[in-house]
Design a protein around this motif. Sequence first.
Motif, PDB file in Angstrom:
ATOM      1  N   GLY A 170      54.479 -35.905  44.448  1.00 32.16           N
ATOM      2  CA  GLY A 170      53.706 -37.090  44.105  1.00 32.16           C
ATOM      3  C   GLY A 170      52.380 -37.146  44.828  1.00 32.16           C
ATOM      4  N   VAL A 171      52.403 -36.887  46.134  1.00 30.74           N
ATOM      5  CA  VAL A 171      51.166 -36.916  46.921  1.00 30.74           C
ATOM      6  C   VAL A 171      50.185 -35.863  46.428  1.00 30.74           C
ATOM      7  CG1 VAL A 171      50.201 -36.420  49.211  1.00 30.74           C
ATOM      8  CG2 VAL A 171      52.182 -37.915  48.992  1.00 30.74           C
ATOM      9  N   VAL A 181      51.841 -42.646  39.669  1.00 35.73           N
ATOM     10  CA  VAL A 181      52.702 -41.552  40.111  1.00 35.73           C
ATOM     11  C   VAL A 181      53.946 -42.162  40.746  1.00 35.73           C
ATOM     12  CG1 VAL A 181      52.899 -39.473  41.522  1.00 35.73           C
ATOM     13  CG2 VAL A 181      50.678 -40.114  40.537  1.00 35.73           C
ATOM     14  N   THR A 230      49.971 -34.543  43.501  1.00 36.32           N
ATOM     15  CA  THR A 230      49.432 -34.923  42.190  1.00 36.32           C
ATOM     16  C   THR A 230      48.274 -35.892  42.350  1.00 36.32           C
ATOM     17  OG1 THR A 230      51.571 -34.599  41.085  1.00 36.32           O
ATOM     18  CG2 THR A 230      49.964 -36.009  39.980  1.00 36.32           C
ATOM     19  N   ALA A 231      48.472 -36.912  43.177  1.00 32.85           N
ATOM     20  CA  ALA A 231      47.414 -37.897  43.389  1.00 32.85           C
ATOM     21  C   ALA A 231      46.170 -37.252  43.990  1.00 32.85           C
ATOM     22  CB  ALA A 231      47.927 -39.018  44.293  1.00 32.85           C
ATOM     23  N   LEU A 276      50.153 -44.614  43.730  1.00 32.16           N
ATOM     24  CA  LEU A 276      51.266 -43.787  44.197  1.00 32.16           C
ATOM     25  C   LEU A 276      52.363 -44.722  44.693  1.00 32.16           C
ATOM     26  CD1 LEU A 276      52.200 -40.846  44.849  1.00 32.16           C
ATOM     27  CD2 LEU A 276      51.121 -41.137  47.090  1.00 32.16           C
ATOM     28  N   LEU A 320      48.420 -47.016  47.566  1.00 30.30           N
ATOM     29  CA  LEU A 320      49.796 -46.762  47.964  1.00 30.30           C
ATOM     30  C   LEU A 320      50.639 -48.024  47.817  1.00 30.30           C
ATOM     31  CD1 LEU A 320      49.576 -44.697  51.305  1.00 30.30           C
ATOM     32  CD2 LEU A 320      50.197 -43.861  49.036  1.00 30.30           C
ATOM     33  N   ALA A 360      56.601 -40.548  46.168  1.00 23.83           N
ATOM     34  CA  ALA A 360      55.569 -40.294  47.178  1.00 23.83           C
ATOM     35  C   ALA A 360      55.950 -39.161  48.117  1.00 23.83           C
ATOM     36  CB  ALA A 360      55.284 -41.571  47.971  1.00 23.83           C
ATOM     37  N   ILE A 380      43.195 -43.854  46.491  1.00 25.53           N
ATOM     38  CA  ILE A 380      44.567 -43.816  45.988  1.00 25.53           C
ATOM     39  C   ILE A 380      45.302 -45.038  46.526  1.00 25.53           C
ATOM     40  CG2 ILE A 380      46.752 -42.561  46.034  1.00 25.53           C
ATOM     41  CD1 ILE A 380      45.068 -39.981  46.425  1.00 25.53           C
TER      42      ILE A 380
END
Length: 413
Positions: free
Chosen positions: A25-26, A18, A28-29, A43, A82, A21, A80
């Motif tokens: 984006g967040v 993705v 979606t994750a 992400l 980062l 952020a 996830i």
Amino acid sequence: MSEQTREPGPSDTRRVVVAGAGMAGVQTAVALREQGFTGTVTLIGAEPHQPYDRPPLSKAVLLGKAEDSAFDVDFEDLGIELRLGCEVLGLRPADRVLDTEAGPVPYDVLVVATGAEPVRLLGTEGVPGVHLLRTLDDAARLRPLLARRHDVVVVGAGWIGAEFATAARGAGCAVTVVEAAARPLAQALPAEVTAPMTAWYADAGVVLRTGTRVRSAEPGAVLLDDGTRLPAGAVVVGIGARPATGWLTGSRIALGAQGEVVADRHLRTSAPQVYAVGDCASFPSARYGERLLVHHWDNALQGPRTVAANILRERTGEAPAVYDPVPYFWSEQFGRFVQYAGHHADADRTVWRGDPAGPAWTVCWLRGTRLVALLAVGRPRDLAQGRRLIEAGASMDPDLLADPARPLKSATA
């Protein structure tokens, strides 16, 4: 993890990356995990800060009532990865590689969620004291200026300009808003709707100068095109935003007239296994019969659920989900809570509920007898009921609709 989280399905080894952020984006994750995706999720965000929500920047964060607005998400618990402080530079769809300043990142599925970037005022780049308000760092730079009660000039009387002017007045600053158009919100709402809103500025002690452009800025002052020189301890530019998609140049991803990613009704782009969501993407709306580019928080919240569902459905064989929401946004300005739902461009009739000179009123837009949009000032119940009626494609009785004492939902034809 939310209560909607599904039990993990069959093992999925795909790598979902993705890009971006922010909210889109967040979400979606997070939605991928909530819906049972078991592959890797990475992400990538350009800012070094923990991912955060933007609306509080012009409110609580700006006024020092909160240090930040970080999302309440346990990324580690959700599995996830980062990668922050990492700017995306380009995309090679044929190789399924995302290029970043930290090196290439391969993907099986990519979600473009890089949002929008503020439009800068020509001739003011690099001038001390000229600010934007888009990031946490922007808010941090502006906060001490408000605390010192500087004279503030806001360029642009749109949503963000009004919100910043509200915050600056709340901090005790002298505020002047300069707008090139003849009225506030000229690109967003019809003149008859913005007319009562214009008075809000004077009521709040804000000087509003419309039909006026900024010729130049210098440390401590702004020069207008009519020769007026305004003192300005801080200048805040809020003249709009454009999709942050410059990094896609040369990628062969189809872009629209405003630079946005052109997505289909499933939020897929022109490249295989690449989706786009949020402020950076437009989508076709069957509800309104046109392509929409929505630069608002709710779109960045809702769209990711469709993207996540469709990524999973690629493996299950289910028909892809269609994204066709009723657009929604809100704004807090000059002591008023303003909410909007729908899209009024194709409306042919306007119906008012309440006195626009008063503290609470609603304006409704109809296409024939069908409710297509409404703007509610201090009437959240109208908004909630109206949004559901728009979703249902409800026909309304205009005479009943005009009665502010009648619940909006009881005004159906």
